[in-house]
Write an enzyme that holds these catalytic residues in place. Structure first.
Site, PDB file in Angstrom:
ATOM      1  N   ARG A 139     -35.465 -26.030  23.611  1.00 55.49           N
ATOM      2  CA  ARG A 139     -35.815 -24.781  22.931  1.00 55.49           C
ATOM      3  C   ARG A 139     -34.512 -24.196  22.447  1.00 55.49           C
ATOM      4  O   ARG A 139     -33.445 -24.685  22.777  1.00 55.49           O
ATOM      5  CB  ARG A 139     -36.597 -23.828  23.849  1.00 55.49           C
ATOM      6  CG  ARG A 139     -35.888 -23.498  25.134  1.00 55.49           C
ATOM      7  CD  ARG A 139     -36.710 -22.527  25.971  1.00 55.49           C
ATOM      8  NE  ARG A 139     -36.108 -22.445  27.312  1.00 55.49           N
ATOM      9  CZ  ARG A 139     -36.543 -21.695  28.285  1.00 55.49           C
ATOM     10  NH1 ARG A 139     -37.620 -20.944  28.121  1.00 55.49           N
ATOM     11  NH2 ARG A 139     -35.954 -21.678  29.461  1.00 55.49           N
ATOM     12  N   GLU A 178     -34.462 -14.703  25.307  1.00 57.31           N
ATOM     13  CA  GLU A 178     -33.080 -14.904  25.763  1.00 57.31           C
ATOM     14  C   GLU A 178     -32.176 -15.445  24.643  1.00 57.31           C
ATOM     15  O   GLU A 178     -31.594 -16.524  24.762  1.00 57.31           O
ATOM     16  CB  GLU A 178     -33.057 -15.816  26.985  1.00 57.31           C
ATOM     17  CG  GLU A 178     -33.792 -15.193  28.165  1.00 57.31           C
ATOM     18  CD  GLU A 178     -33.615 -15.963  29.461  1.00 57.31           C
ATOM     19  OE1 GLU A 178     -33.196 -17.128  29.420  1.00 57.31           O
ATOM     20  OE2 GLU A 178     -33.906 -15.385  30.512  1.00 57.31           O
ATOM     21  N   GLU A 328     -38.534 -10.644  33.395  1.00 55.98           N
ATOM     22  CA  GLU A 328     -38.750 -11.831  34.227  1.00 55.98           C
ATOM     23  C   GLU A 328     -38.111 -11.600  35.594  1.00 55.98           C
ATOM     24  O   GLU A 328     -36.987 -11.099  35.678  1.00 55.98           O
ATOM     25  CB  GLU A 328     -38.121 -13.072  33.582  1.00 55.98           C
ATOM     26  CG  GLU A 328     -38.776 -13.455  32.269  1.00 55.98           C
ATOM     27  CD  GLU A 328     -38.153 -14.706  31.643  1.00 55.98           C
ATOM     28  OE1 GLU A 328     -37.460 -15.459  32.347  1.00 55.98           O
ATOM     29  OE2 GLU A 328     -38.357 -14.910  30.431  1.00 55.98           O
TER      30      GLU A 328
END
Ligand code: GLA
Length: 691
Positions: A139, A178, A328
């Site tokens: 990713r 992120e 998170e």
């Protein structure tokens, strides 16, 4: 039926405000549609057969989960072909969550582009600094500079916002996931040249400010300047690389934020999830276009350091000077550390309450349940592959139940402004990290060392950037403010003259905005105010010693020798041990200026030394005595509204702790019993402000 449930649910949301897309990001009074504090989970419905969703959502409800984050890596599912969208499954997932009274945060899926996109446009792929190209299946394999990628990313954000911008179950948006990894592709290189040209105007100006006579670095054109993040390179180039990356990420986030805001109700917030101490870009800059900050709070080794975590919460609260989300948190353990130890029973709850105490309005667990395959099979989850609760489920359910009971008290409360500000300068951190001068000098560790003693004594601290308005703070701490430009020097001088106490730490005021040495020695533009200069400095591989206002202390890692240049400069500490360069010479100095004073600490002290110095400093700055003086290992936090102060206490120790509670007030939640808090216990003490 579904409509009426959704409508009832919508009506139950707090803080609904009329839409006004243009002013929303600046409206500090905006309160978002969530009953805070809330518990949530990252849910990836696309990874599961729909038949599974109902039982998952029912189990979430049982765990008092009231919000899920969805969509953030599902681009291939949302847009299976170029311009061909499939939102049906997400419509149904959101509706199913809403039926269970669960609100939704939509993540734009741009951290995980579909394969058709990189196949059609291979130039969107991220190029690493070594020239290697990222491929599909990981990713973040995209370039932050790619205009093509930006166009596709904005389009999917726009489509999502058109569809869900008025959905009553959707409370907010998370842009990407992120962000931070830069790319060194051709487009990035071209943007770099353009950015440099915008900053310096002429190549001559750049050559002068970068001192490119050094090693024949002189450039003739901006496009000759290498795109580099690491040395050996000119310190000015390395600092500008980070500024450039910050500008690109800010632009990337702003483009998606604008696409969302064009369609979304004003009650829906826009954020991104940042990571701990991420030094890829300037968080304060990127957050300018966001409504709230959110971060991912992980303890990879399973051994929480409560004061360090508290500091990071305060930093994230500082990005927007308002409450934030923990987007998170780990249900026990992660899978990406060197050794992924699990948190002990009780610590997941402790970490959740700590977030709330520092201004967190939601704690979202990553993740609800793990996919059968995919890279993160070992990560902690609430539900096992069998669909049944994991051991941590009950602790999270209990915390969620407590959050729900606390919400009538805590919703709408904020952390009161502190008397102490700690300056976090991202640019100073970059400057030091690029030229540490000692492998042992870690600027973030120094920040933590300066924060800890105050937190341990129950003082609250606001973390602010160097350009912040310091009016009203009694004490400003700047542990390694390496870069001080004229405007920051001016601001700090005004603060001191107006009655503030400014305590600078080692390496402060060495460089200007170009990362060039000031002509005056440290602290550069503040040396006249201080009436002292740093005569000499060097890193230590053995300890030295000082005797100072906080008592004797051991000096570790770094020592600077001060020299008075004004007759009224005070020498507060001298070296009593160490090398011949040090012994007998000043290590800490101060000077009164106007109604305040400036203190310079030219050494890194051991824990006892730092504690002693901080206690002395608290008295010198006349800080108000904290309402509770906590025993060691007990954290005291506060949230308040106009009527009530809520003291949130956590005993981080393995033994019970006795706490001197104020005579006024009452326990409203947790295990506070007769001035005692059990090991790892949590308690909330409410004090009415009404007479
Ligand atoms: C990051 C990511 C998540 C997940 C977690 C695992 O924070 O945002 O998608 O990979 O790590 O801890």
């Amino acid at each position: 039926m579904i409509r009426s449930i959704v409508a009832a649910f919508a009506a139950s949301l707090i803080g609904l405000t009329p839409a006004n897309a243009t002013t929303r990001a600046r409206d500090e009074s905006l309160s978002f549609a969530i009953q805070a504090p809330a518990t949530g989970a990252s849910w990836y419905p696309e990874q599961w057969p729909e038949a599974q969703w109902e039982s998952d959502l029912a189990l979430m409800r049982r765990a008092n989960i009231t919000v899920v984050r969805v969509g953030e890596f599902a681009w291939a599912r949302l847009e299976p072909g170029d311009g061909r969208f499939d939102f049906g499954w997400l419509d149904r997932a959101i509706a199913a969550a809403a039926r269970h009274g669960i609100r939704v945060v939509i993540g734009t899926p741009t951290a995980a582009p579909p394969v058709w996109l990189s196949e059609a446009h291979p130039d969107i792929l991220r190029v690493n600094e070594d020239g290697s190209i990222e491929g599909h299946g990981e990713r973040r394999q995209f370039s932050f500079a790619s205009a093509t990628y930006r166009r596709y990313a904005v389009r999917i954000a726009d489509e999502l916002a058109r569809r869900y911008g008025h959905n009553p179950a959707v409370v907010g948006w998370q842009i990407d996931n992120e962000i931070g990894v830069p790319s060194f592709d051709r487009e990035a290189k071209a943007r770099w040249a353009k950015w440099l040209s915008g900053r310096y105007g002429t190549i001559d100006a750049l050559n002068r400010r970068w001192t490119t006579e050094y090693w024949s670095q002189r450039y003739e054109r901006f496009d000759q300047i290498p795109l580099k993040s690491r040395g050996p390179q000119n310190p000015a180039l390395l600092l500008d690389f980070r500024r450039f990356a910050s500008a690109l990420w800010a632009e990337y986030v702003a483009a998606q934020a604008a696409a969302i805001r064009a369609h979304a109700d004003r009650r829906q917030f826009v954020t991104t999830n940042s990571t701990a101490w991420n030094n890829n870009f300037d968080q304060f800059l990127v957050h300018e276009v966001l409504d709230i900050a959110a971060w991912d709070d992980y303890v990879p080794n399973g051994r929480p350091d409560w004061a360090a975590n508290a500091l990071h919460h305060d930093l994230v609260r500082g990005y927007k000077s308002r409450n934030f989300w923990v987007m998170e948190a780990q249900p026990g353990r992660v899978d990406w550390g060197a050794l992924n130890r699990s948190l002990e029973p009780g610590q997941v709850r402790e970490i959740a309450w700590q977030a709330v105490g520092h201004g967190g309005d939601a704690v979202i667990y990553w993740q609800w349940r793990s996919a059968f395959n995919g890279q993160e099979q070992y990560h902690g989850t609430l539900i096992g592959p069998d669909g049944e609760p994991m051991p941590i489920y009950d602790e999270i359910a209990r915390t969620g139940e407590e959050f729900a009971r606390a919400a009538p008290h805590l919703a709408g409360t904020t952390v009161p402004r502190a008397e102490i500000a700690l300056i976090y300068s991202q640019e100073s951190r970059w400057a030091i990290e690029n030229e540490r001068h000692s492998r042992d000098y870690d600027p973030v560790a120094v920040l933590k060392d300066w924060y800890r003693p105050f937190a341990a004594k129950g003082y609250r601290i606001d973390v602010v950037p160097p350009g912040a308005d310091l009016t009203g703070y009694r004490l400003v701490l700047a542990p390694n403010l390496n870069l001080i430009d004229e405007s920051v020097a001016e601001r700090l001088s005004t603060y001191v003259r107006g009655g503030g106490q400014l305590m600078l730490g080692p390496r402060s005021g060495m460089k200007d905005a170009d990362n060039a040495l000031w002509r005056q020695r440290q602290p550069g533009p503040l040396s006249a105010l201080l009436g002292m200069q740093v005569e000499y400095y060097y890193p230590l591989d053995e300890s030295a010693a000082i005797t100072g206002p906080g008592g004797p202390a051991t000096v570790l890692t770094w020592a600077e020798v001060l020299r008075p240049i004004a007759p009224d400069a005070e020498i507060l500490a001298r070296y009593t041990g160490g090398s011949g360069w040090l012994v007998g010479r000043p290590a800490i100095g101060a000077r009164r200026a106007g109604r305040g004073s400036i203190i310079y600490v030219g050494a890194i002290l051991d824990t006892n030394g730092q504690n002693g110095l901080s206690i002395w400093m608290a008295a010198r700055a006349a800080l108000s005595t904290p309402v509770i003086e906590p025993p060691a290992g007990v954290e005291v936090m506060e949230r308040c509204n106009a009527r009530t102060r809520y003291l949130i206490l956590i005993n981080h120790n393995d033994q019970p702790a006795r706490i001197d509670l104020p005579t006024k007030g009452r326990a409203i939640l947790g295990e506070l019993r007769e001035n005692e808090l059990p090991a790892h216990g949590v308690g909330i003490w409410a004090i009415s402000r009404e007479r």
